[in-house]
Design a protein around this motif. Structure first.
Motif, PDB file in Angstrom:
ATOM      1  N   TYR A 252      -1.143  53.592  32.661  1.00 13.77           N
ATOM      2  CA  TYR A 252      -1.842  52.330  32.928  1.00 13.77           C
ATOM      3  C   TYR A 252      -3.183  52.356  32.210  1.00 13.77           C
ATOM      4  O   TYR A 252      -3.921  53.338  32.299  1.00 13.77           O
ATOM      5  CB  TYR A 252      -2.048  52.129  34.425  1.00 13.77           C
ATOM      6  CG  TYR A 252      -2.881  50.917  34.768  1.00 13.77           C
ATOM      7  CD1 TYR A 252      -2.367  49.639  34.603  1.00 13.77           C
ATOM      8  CD2 TYR A 252      -4.184  51.061  35.222  1.00 13.77           C
ATOM      9  CE1 TYR A 252      -3.125  48.520  34.901  1.00 13.77           C
ATOM     10  CE2 TYR A 252      -4.957  49.955  35.521  1.00 13.77           C
ATOM     11  CZ  TYR A 252      -4.422  48.685  35.357  1.00 13.77           C
ATOM     12  OH  TYR A 252      -5.178  47.585  35.643  1.00 13.77           O
TER      13      TYR A 252
ATOM     14  N   VAL B 240       0.764  51.619  28.477  1.00  9.17           N
ATOM     15  CA  VAL B 240       1.253  52.398  27.337  1.00  9.17           C
ATOM     16  C   VAL B 240       2.591  52.987  27.757  1.00  9.17           C
ATOM     17  O   VAL B 240       2.656  53.839  28.640  1.00  9.17           O
ATOM     18  CB  VAL B 240       0.266  53.519  26.943  1.00  9.17           C
ATOM     19  CG1 VAL B 240       0.870  54.385  25.853  1.00  9.17           C
ATOM     20  CG2 VAL B 240      -1.051  52.926  26.484  1.00  9.17           C
TER      21      VAL B 240
ATOM     22  N   TYR C 227       6.886  42.949  31.847  1.00 13.77           N
ATOM     23  CA  TYR C 227       5.952  43.422  32.864  1.00 13.77           C
ATOM     24  C   TYR C 227       6.370  44.817  33.319  1.00 13.77           C
ATOM     25  O   TYR C 227       7.501  45.251  33.087  1.00 13.77           O
ATOM     26  CB  TYR C 227       5.906  42.479  34.071  1.00 13.77           C
ATOM     27  CG  TYR C 227       5.289  41.134  33.780  1.00 13.77           C
ATOM     28  CD1 TYR C 227       3.925  40.918  33.957  1.00 13.77           C
ATOM     29  CD2 TYR C 227       6.066  40.070  33.320  1.00 13.77           C
ATOM     30  CE1 TYR C 227       3.350  39.682  33.687  1.00 13.77           C
ATOM     31  CE2 TYR C 227       5.507  38.832  33.045  1.00 13.77           C
ATOM     32  CZ  TYR C 227       4.146  38.654  33.231  1.00 13.77           C
ATOM     33  OH  TYR C 227       3.581  37.442  32.964  1.00 13.77           O
TER      34      TYR C 227
ATOM     35  N   ARG D 156      -9.661  49.371  31.858  1.00 13.99           N
ATOM     36  CA  ARG D 156     -10.602  48.787  30.901  1.00 13.99           C
ATOM     37  C   ARG D 156     -11.985  48.626  31.518  1.00 13.99           C
ATOM     38  O   ARG D 156     -12.124  48.573  32.751  1.00 13.99           O
ATOM     39  CB  ARG D 156     -10.086  47.425  30.416  1.00 13.99           C
ATOM     40  CG  ARG D 156      -8.701  47.486  29.779  1.00 13.99           C
ATOM     41  CD  ARG D 156      -8.199  46.101  29.403  1.00 13.99           C
ATOM     42  NE  ARG D 156      -6.834  46.144  28.902  1.00 13.99           N
ATOM     43  CZ  ARG D 156      -6.511  46.344  27.636  1.00 13.99           C
ATOM     44  NH1 ARG D 156      -7.466  46.506  26.732  1.00 13.99           N
ATOM     45  NH2 ARG D 156      -5.246  46.374  27.253  1.00 13.99           N
TER      46      ARG D 156
ATOM     47  N   ASN E  18     -13.533  44.737  28.253  1.00 14.00           N
ATOM     48  CA  ASN E  18     -12.080  44.752  28.051  1.00 14.00           C
ATOM     49  C   ASN E  18     -11.635  45.853  27.096  1.00 14.00           C
ATOM     50  O   ASN E  18     -10.556  45.784  26.516  1.00 14.00           O
ATOM     51  CB  ASN E  18     -11.590  43.394  27.534  1.00 14.00           C
ATOM     52  CG  ASN E  18     -10.127  43.143  27.906  1.00 14.00           C
ATOM     53  OD1 ASN E  18      -9.665  43.541  28.977  1.00 14.00           O
ATOM     54  ND2 ASN E  18      -9.394  42.479  27.021  1.00 14.00           N
ATOM     55  N   GLU E  19     -12.457  46.887  26.949  1.00 11.25           N
ATOM     56  CA  GLU E  19     -12.099  48.021  26.104  1.00 11.25           C
ATOM     57  C   GLU E  19     -11.372  49.082  26.922  1.00 11.25           C
ATOM     58  O   GLU E  19     -11.782  49.379  28.049  1.00 11.25           O
ATOM     59  CB  GLU E  19     -13.357  48.630  25.479  1.00 11.25           C
ATOM     60  CG  GLU E  19     -14.120  47.703  24.565  1.00 11.25           C
ATOM     61  CD  GLU E  19     -15.435  48.296  24.134  1.00 11.25           C
ATOM     62  OE1 GLU E  19     -15.949  47.890  23.071  1.00 11.25           O
ATOM     63  OE2 GLU E  19     -15.961  49.172  24.850  1.00 11.25           O
ATOM     64  N   PRO E  20     -10.311  49.682  26.401  1.00 11.31           N
ATOM     65  CA  PRO E  20      -9.629  50.771  27.112  1.00 11.31           C
ATOM     66  C   PRO E  20     -10.564  51.979  27.266  1.00 11.31           C
ATOM     67  O   PRO E  20     -11.134  52.452  26.286  1.00 11.31           O
ATOM     68  CB  PRO E  20      -8.448  51.109  26.210  1.00 11.31           C
ATOM     69  CG  PRO E  20      -8.257  49.896  25.358  1.00 11.31           C
ATOM     70  CD  PRO E  20      -9.629  49.329  25.150  1.00 11.31           C
TER      71      PRO E  20
ATOM     72  N   PRO F 266       0.938  43.352  33.150  1.00  8.74           N
ATOM     73  CA  PRO F 266       1.534  42.890  31.883  1.00  8.74           C
ATOM     74  C   PRO F 266       1.630  44.048  30.901  1.00  8.74           C
ATOM     75  O   PRO F 266       0.931  45.059  31.025  1.00  8.74           O
ATOM     76  CB  PRO F 266       0.544  41.824  31.410  1.00  8.74           C
ATOM     77  CG  PRO F 266      -0.756  42.191  32.051  1.00  8.74           C
ATOM     78  CD  PRO F 266      -0.399  42.793  33.373  1.00  8.74           C
ATOM     79  N   SER F 267       2.478  43.900  29.914  1.00  7.80           N
ATOM     80  CA  SER F 267       2.727  44.990  28.971  1.00  7.80           C
ATOM     81  C   SER F 267       1.480  45.389  28.195  1.00  7.80           C
ATOM     82  O   SER F 267       1.375  46.529  27.744  1.00  7.80           O
ATOM     83  CB  SER F 267       3.840  44.594  27.994  1.00  7.80           C
ATOM     84  OG  SER F 267       3.497  43.404  27.297  1.00  7.80           O
ATOM     85  N   ARG F 268       0.511  44.484  28.034  1.00  7.42           N
ATOM     86  CA  ARG F 268      -0.706  44.822  27.293  1.00  7.42           C
ATOM     87  C   ARG F 268      -1.549  45.864  28.020  1.00  7.42           C
ATOM     88  O   ARG F 268      -2.406  46.508  27.409  1.00  7.42           O
ATOM     89  CB  ARG F 268      -1.551  43.563  27.047  1.00  7.42           C
ATOM     90  CG  ARG F 268      -2.089  42.908  28.313  1.00  7.42           C
ATOM     91  CD  ARG F 268      -2.969  41.706  27.996  1.00  7.42           C
ATOM     92  NE  ARG F 268      -3.428  41.031  29.205  1.00  7.42           N
ATOM     93  CZ  ARG F 268      -2.776  40.065  29.819  1.00  7.42           C
ATOM     94  NH1 ARG F 268      -1.622  39.640  29.316  1.00  7.42           N
ATOM     95  NH2 ARG F 268      -3.254  39.510  30.908  1.00  7.42           N
ATOM     96  N   ASP F 269      -1.319  46.055  29.327  1.00 10.47           N
ATOM     97  CA  ASP F 269      -2.080  47.022  30.102  1.00 10.47           C
ATOM     98  C   ASP F 269      -1.299  48.311  30.359  1.00 10.47           C
ATOM     99  O   ASP F 269      -1.708  49.134  31.188  1.00 10.47           O
ATOM    100  CB  ASP F 269      -2.502  46.415  31.449  1.00 10.47           C
ATOM    101  CG  ASP F 269      -3.577  45.352  31.287  1.00 10.47           C
ATOM    102  OD1 ASP F 269      -4.329  45.429  30.304  1.00 10.47           O
ATOM    103  OD2 ASP F 269      -3.662  44.454  32.145  1.00 10.47           O
TER     104      ASP F 269
ATOM    105  N   GLU G 284       8.486  37.257  29.536  1.00 15.10           N
ATOM    106  CA  GLU G 284       7.435  38.236  29.285  1.00 15.10           C
ATOM    107  C   GLU G 284       7.820  39.593  29.874  1.00 15.10           C
ATOM    108  O   GLU G 284       8.560  39.679  30.862  1.00 15.10           O
ATOM    109  CB  GLU G 284       6.104  37.768  29.886  1.00 15.10           C
ATOM    110  CG  GLU G 284       5.566  36.479  29.283  1.00 15.10           C
ATOM    111  CD  GLU G 284       5.146  36.644  27.841  1.00 15.10           C
ATOM    112  OE1 GLU G 284       4.760  37.764  27.453  1.00 15.10           O
ATOM    113  OE2 GLU G 284       5.206  35.660  27.084  1.00 15.10           O
TER     114      GLU G 284
END
Length: 208
Positions: free
Chosen positions: A131, A187, A162, A134, A138-140, A182-185, A160
């Motif tokens: 997970y 790895v 998830y 950020r 909004n930077e990891p 969501p997939s953007r959050d 989408e």
């Protein structure tokens, strides 16, 4: 010369207790019969030759040893943030946020631990999940490991992708979603699968 009756008895008992030559890794009994008909104990240490596992998940001791060897070797080749120089070479960038994240993905792992953990999960489960935490920009800033032994990815009705980030190891078995990301959050590093385009399979599962 041994007594013929004892030899016949020993052969019969050997067949009864399956003492004939067995392939490596096959089940073997805990007691044997000598050529004179005497019984004796057969110690097998971690239980590998009896088909017993060495952990709660039932993983074979030899499989675990192979997985750990691969994970240790590959963990020495951890990732770095690099860039291409004007002359076409590569140099390691040590001042970027990506470098800091790769060197210390989370409070419990450094670069070698993170790589070894990733390979370990891929070999045993076919998936490795993190997970992405950020900051306010909004930077990891942290990659938090998630339990690998479950099918966490799913495609929602809107198309989408998830991921289940709940405490459940597999939401599909309980239909209980505590938190969906969501997939953007996430790895998600996975191996190929014959059954899913979302989740991977371990090499052993894929070979069956």
């Amino acid at each position: 010369m041994a007594n013929p009756i004892r030899k016949v008895l020993a052969n019969a008992l050997a067949k009864m207790y399956h003492l004939a030559a067995a392939p490596e890794g096959a089940w073997r009994p805990t007691a044997g019969i000598s050529s004179l008909g005497n019984s004796f104990m057969i110690p097998y240490g971690d239980g590998f030759q009896r088909g017993l596992g060495g952990n709660p998940y039932g993983c074979n001791g030899t499989v675990m040893a192979c997985v750990m060897t691969i994970a240790r070797v590959l963990s020495a080749s951890y990732a770095n943030h690099t860039r291409i120089t004007e002359k076409g070479g590569r140099e390691i960038v040590t001042t970027s946020a990506a470098h800091r994240l790769l060197m210390r993905p989370n409070v419990a792992q450094n670069a070698m631990d993170w790589t070894g953990w990733t390979v370990f999960n891929l070999m045993l489960f076919g998936n490795c999940y993190y997970y992405v935490k950020r900051n306010d920009r909004n930077e990891p800033v942290e990659l938090i490991p998630l339990a690998p032994n479950g099918q966490r990815g799913f495609i929602a009705p809107n198309g989408e992708l998830y991921y289940d980030v709940s405490a459940q190891t597999d939401f599909a078995s309980t239909l209980n979603l505590d938190y969906v990301a969501p997939s953007r959050d996430i790895v998600h590093i996975k191996l190929p699968s014959r059954y899913s385009v979302v989740n991977g399979d371990s090499p052993i599962t894929y070979a069956h």
